[in-house]
Design a protein around this motif. Structure first.
Motif, PDB file in Angstrom:
ATOM      1  N   VAL A   1      -0.494   2.578   7.623  1.00 17.39           N
ATOM      2  CA  VAL A   1      -1.324   1.760   6.736  1.00 17.39           C
ATOM      3  C   VAL A   1      -2.207   0.904   7.626  1.00 17.39           C
ATOM      4  CG1 VAL A   1      -1.338  -0.014   4.945  1.00 17.39           C
ATOM      5  CG2 VAL A   1       0.429   1.761   4.932  1.00 17.39           C
TER       6      VAL A   1
ATOM      7  N   LEU B   1       0.020  -5.120   2.272  1.00 21.19           N
ATOM      8  CA  LEU B   1       1.465  -4.971   2.489  1.00 21.19           C
ATOM      9  C   LEU B   1       2.227  -6.232   2.101  1.00 21.19           C
ATOM     10  CD1 LEU B   1       1.531  -2.958   5.837  1.00 21.19           C
ATOM     11  CD2 LEU B   1       2.129  -2.142   3.547  1.00 21.19           C
TER      12      LEU B   1
ATOM     13  N   LEU C   1       3.010  -5.959  -1.501  1.00 19.51           N
ATOM     14  CA  LEU C   1       3.972  -4.937  -1.898  1.00 19.51           C
ATOM     15  C   LEU C   1       5.370  -5.176  -1.348  1.00 19.51           C
ATOM     16  CD1 LEU C   1       1.356  -3.437  -2.794  1.00 19.51           C
ATOM     17  CD2 LEU C   1       2.483  -1.329  -2.106  1.00 19.51           C
TER      18      LEU C   1
ATOM     19  N   ASN D   1       7.013   7.235  -1.930  1.00 26.15           N
ATOM     20  CA  ASN D   1       6.454   6.080  -1.230  1.00 26.15           C
ATOM     21  C   ASN D   1       4.942   6.158  -1.131  1.00 26.15           C
ATOM     22  OD1 ASN D   1       8.311   3.933   0.203  1.00 26.15           O
ATOM     23  ND2 ASN D   1       9.476   5.841   0.179  1.00 26.15           N
TER      24      ASN D   1
ATOM     25  N   LEU E   1       2.367   3.424  -2.862  1.00 26.19           N
ATOM     26  CA  LEU E   1       1.347   2.714  -2.099  1.00 26.19           C
ATOM     27  C   LEU E   1      -0.041   2.961  -2.678  1.00 26.19           C
ATOM     28  CD1 LEU E   1       2.696   3.507   1.482  1.00 26.19           C
ATOM     29  CD2 LEU E   1       2.518   1.211   0.501  1.00 26.19           C
ATOM     30  N   ARG E   2      -0.354   4.220  -2.934  1.00 22.81           N
ATOM     31  CA  ARG E   2      -1.703   4.554  -3.403  1.00 22.81           C
ATOM     32  C   ARG E   2      -1.959   4.029  -4.810  1.00 22.81           C
ATOM     33  NH1 ARG E   2      -0.988  10.524  -0.662  1.00 22.81           N
ATOM     34  NH2 ARG E   2      -1.778   9.935   1.417  1.00 22.81           N
TER      35      ARG E   2
ATOM     36  N   ILE F   1      -4.423   4.826   3.927  1.00 23.18           N
ATOM     37  CA  ILE F   1      -3.007   5.211   3.920  1.00 23.18           C
ATOM     38  C   ILE F   1      -2.917   6.668   4.368  1.00 23.18           C
ATOM     39  CG2 ILE F   1      -0.948   5.502   2.491  1.00 23.18           C
ATOM     40  CD1 ILE F   1      -2.250   3.370   0.589  1.00 23.18           C
TER      41      ILE F   1
END
Length: 814
Positions: free
Chosen positions: A497, A506, A509, A559, A563-564, A574
């Motif tokens: 990332v 980050l 998240l 995962n 994230l996306r 990413i």
């Protein structure tokens, strides 16, 4: 014909039981403008010829809830719609012919009580009384599930369709959906054809319920739906005089099932080697079709059936049926939103359990679509678990030939797939193979699970007891605890990332603080809004704007999707870097000494403390040494470019002889991590497990503002815990724990084991499991008496909230 609308809130594609269930449950939630499009006629694919067997018990409590709901729904549909579903709760019988199967059935009996499913053990004499036509001469055990039953699959689908219509859904038959269009990564419309007419329906939500067509249909929109059709055989007799109402019978060791239907007997098989079908696509004309008979293929099953039910020898055969059903690579169906296109949902690939699963699956998917989060832990069926390679047709064709039989197979712990192997290999695969590695498979990766000794067979001998690799695991475990072990962890998922806003992204998240100096590693979770655990990972800061996220191989795709999906306006890239680096883990008290022999770098606590990484020279290569551990000992993960991995392995191996180096497999990691009480996703922790109740509060920074799940963490701190994840150790050193054993607290069922293994240092089987503790102190929780039931036998257990091995983490920080 009635004109198709130009807009809809949701378009469901496929008029089998799955599509009808999704439509029914969406409108029941109040969705309007729901349209179902069927290419030919409702039920004409697989639903119409399904056997219609219904059973409640599944391998998890959430999956069991869904099948129990299906049966409740089917029992109420007739009153609601006027269409009889044919539901008959005749009960079911499962019989064992071996001691291993007997053990498995008794494990199921324990689990049934924990999941609220009525079941009982019956004697051979009782079995004869309930099913007088059966040969019981070799039966070792039998279970009776009185609430199981059977139904008419076609009528179930028709009742769901009528119920959907009554609440406003529109259903159109004879409509071929040419494709699904997307704009900016989201579904935008559906194009259709009917009797020469063409049209477009604008919509942001599509549900692919196309059954055995789902893979081909998804491919039209570059959506991967990994499944493949196989032939399914069953036989129906002529009416048999005196044949009365009977429970459904499953003879698991013979791969056969039997049901009485209107005085006739239907029996079918889940063959050990099934016949894939439709490799070149399924004909567009397919509608209520049968496949060609193949009695030679069915004959071995027939021979067993004639011995098991002797009256079949004199019964006339009315129908010998062969029809297609769809199967997935791991014997779990596909549910949820696909990772690449927002608004594109799937419900398909039921692996011969479509009738039993469809009611609950339709409910769960509708709630998921409505709330934008699953109502239960659905990770085992979430479409996002699939790897891109698993859409390969050659892979699917080979794999599903084995999958068909899995529902009736012995569900031994560590059982490995034997088909479609060798696809993804580490650069040192051949090195490990030459040194005795016995491999298992995980999402296509070949992983060294254990190492055979010289002269020892390199095969699994499965059992519910100590398998043939138990002593190998012990020796590898001991090497890690006392000397040093080397693991190949190349299969781990590695996500880079990076970008101007990477740290902002980050921090939003991750529950831990990842805004750390370059060179530091942070263990953290990514949470959902409920405080449940979506990801369990380490984050290493590589530069000011670049981070490396490391996850297990099986959770890489979920995962990446998480994230996306949560990337907003941030400037972030990413990238899946999993294939670019290998990981060699050097773990054990002698690991520092070994690395000092192959690298000129400083591995001291002062220069490379726990939770940091450094660039190193190793042999004649370059790598990063990450000071972390997955076994609770001093150790490093060495991240090496794949082109240098073999060289680095050879250098480490050559230097390791004097310090007791031993090549170790993943089973040794499992044993060591269980002693250390490390959580494993998705077994021990998941989306429905609160991070604090899972004992991971040390990785949560409540003072950090703005991260997903923080409010749920604060609420839990204020309200208190409803349950806690605790560690168990059996006092008797002989039995084993695997998963789903039932935990009793002070004589009452309190939960199940989420994962288990043998602790070779602690001298007994270990497990993790959640125990209810609302309004209780830790002292009260720990002072109770605990027993764990294994196949009907009860064993006393010790319990702890802290790791039983090295509770203060002194060894890994040495």
């Amino acid at each position: 014909m009635k004109p198709l609308p130009s807009k809809a809130r949701a378009v469901i594609i496929g008029g089998g039981v799955s599509g009808c269930s999704v439509a029914y449950h969406l409108v029941k939630l109040g969705w309007t403008d729901v349209i179902l499009l069927e290419r030919k006629q409702l039920t004409c694919g697989t639903t119409w010829h399904a056997a219609g067997l219904l059973s409640e018990l599944r391998g998890s409590s959430d999956m069991t809830k869904l099948t129990k709901y299906s049966m409740q729904l089917y029992s109420s549909l007739e009153e609601e719609t006027g269409i009889a579903t044919g539901l008959r709760r005749v009960g079911s019988l499962s019989i064992a012919l071996t001691q291993e199967r007997k053990h498995e059935l008794y494990r199921q009996l324990s689990l049934a009580a924990a999941y609220g499913v009525e079941a009982r053990k019956i004697s051979v004499r009782e079995l004869e009384g309930m099913y007088p036509h059966i040969d019981v001469s070799d039966v070792t055990a039998a279970l009776h599930f009185p609430n199981d039953g059977q139904c008419d699959p076609g009528n179930v689908a028709m009742a769901l369709a009528k119920g959907a219509r009554q609440r406003g859904a529109a259903i159109f038959e004879g409509v071929n959906v040419a494709g699904v269009q997307a704009r900016n990564g989201r579904v935008s419309s559906v194009t259709w054809e009917k009797e020469g007419q063409r049209g477009v329906i604008e919509t942001e939500v599509v549900v692919n319920c196309a059954g055995m067509w789902a893979r081909e249909f998804g491919a039209r929109s570059d959506v991967a739906v990994p499944l493949h059709a196989c032939e399914h055989f069953y036989l129906v007799t002529e009416p048999i005089n005196g044949l009365t109402r009977l429970p459904v019978l499953r003879v698991l060791d013979e791969h056969t099932y039997y049901k009485e239907d209107a005085g006739r007997l239907l029996f079918g098989a889940v063959e050990p080697e099934a016949k894939p079908w439709g490799m070149d696509g399924i004909p567009e004309s397919f509608c209520f079709d049968q496949l060609p008979e193949d009695f030679a293929h069915f004959e071995p099953i027939m021979e067993k059936a004639l011995k098991r039910i002797p009256m079949l020898a004199t019964a006339g055969i009315r129908t010998f049926f062969n029809g297609p059903e769809s199967f997935t690579p791991d014997d779990q169906y596909h549910l949820g939103e696909v990772p690449d296109v927002r608004g594109y949902w799937v419900a398909c690939g039921y692996n011969s359990t479509g009738i039993a699963a469809a009611g609950g699956a339709g409910l769960a998917l509708a709630q998921w679509m409505n709330d934008d989060e699953p109502p239960f832990d659905l990770s085992s069926v979430d479409i996002r678990r699939m790897e891109p390679l698993q859409k390969n047709r050659s892979y699917l064709r080979e794999r599903v030939s084995e999958v068909v039989a899995l529902s009736f197979a012995d569900h031994f712990p560590t059982r490995q797939m034997t088909t479609a192997r060798g696809i993804r290999r580490s650069p040192i695969h051949e090195h490990l193979k030459a040194r005795g590695a016995v491999f298992g498979e995980m999402v296509g990766w070949e992983q060294a699970n254990w190492f055979a000794r010289e002269g020892q067979e390199r095969e699994y001998r499965y059992s519910w007891y100590r398998q043939n690799w138990f002593d190998n695991q012990r020796d590898e475990h001991t090497a890690v605890r006392e000397r040093v072990g080397l693991f190949d962890l190349t299969s781990f998922g590695k996500i880079r990332v990076e970008g101007r806003d990477a740290i902002t992204f980050l921090q939003r998240l991750c529950s831990n603080d990842v805004d750390v100096p370059i060179g530091q590693i942070v263990y953290t979770q990514m949470l959902n809004e409920r405080g449940g655990i979506e990801s369990d990972l380490t984050v290493s800061r590589l530069t000011e704007t670049a981070f490396l996220l490391v996850v297990s191989a099986s959770t890489l795709q979920p995962n990446l999707s998480w994230l996306r999906r949560h990337l907003g306006d941030e400037f972030v890239v990413i990238t899946d870097m999993s294939a670019s680096e290998s990981i060699l883990a050097v773990m054990g008290p002698n690991s520092r000494e070994l690395l000092g022999r192959v690298s000129p770098n400083d591995f001291s606590n002062e220069n490379n403390p726990y939770g940091t990484w450094q660039e190193i020279e190793i042999g004649m290569g370059l790598a990063r040494a990450h000071r972390v551990t997955c076994v609770g000992e001093l150790g490093w993960g060495i991240y090496i470019p794949t082109d240098q991995a073999a060289h680095v392995f050879e250098v480490i191996e050559a230097a390791g002889a004097d310090v007791g180096l031993k090549l170790c497999g993943l089973y040794a990691i499992g044993s060591c991590r269980m002693e250390k009480g490390c959580r494993h996703l998705p077994d021990d922790v998941g989306s429905r497990d609160h991070v604090l109740e899972a004992g991971l509060g040390f990785a949560v920074k409540t003072a950090k503002p703005g991260y997903i799940g923080r409010d749920a963490v604060l609420r839990k701190l204020e309200a208190g815990f409803d349950r806690r994840l605790v560690q168990f150790r059996l006092k008797d050193p002989a039995p084993l724990l695997h998963k789903n054993e039932v935990v009793f607290r002070d004589g009452r069922i309190a939960g199940t084991i989420t994962s288990g293994d043998y602790g070779h240092t602690l001298g007994g089987a270990l497990g993790l499991g959640y125990i209810p503790c609302k309004d209780e102190s830790e002292a009260a929780l720990l002072s109770s008496s605990y027993q764990i039931e294994i196949a009907g036998e009860s064993y006393a257990a010790e319990v702890s909230l802290k790791p039983m091995y090295d509770p203060n983490g002194e060894r890994m920080r040495a």
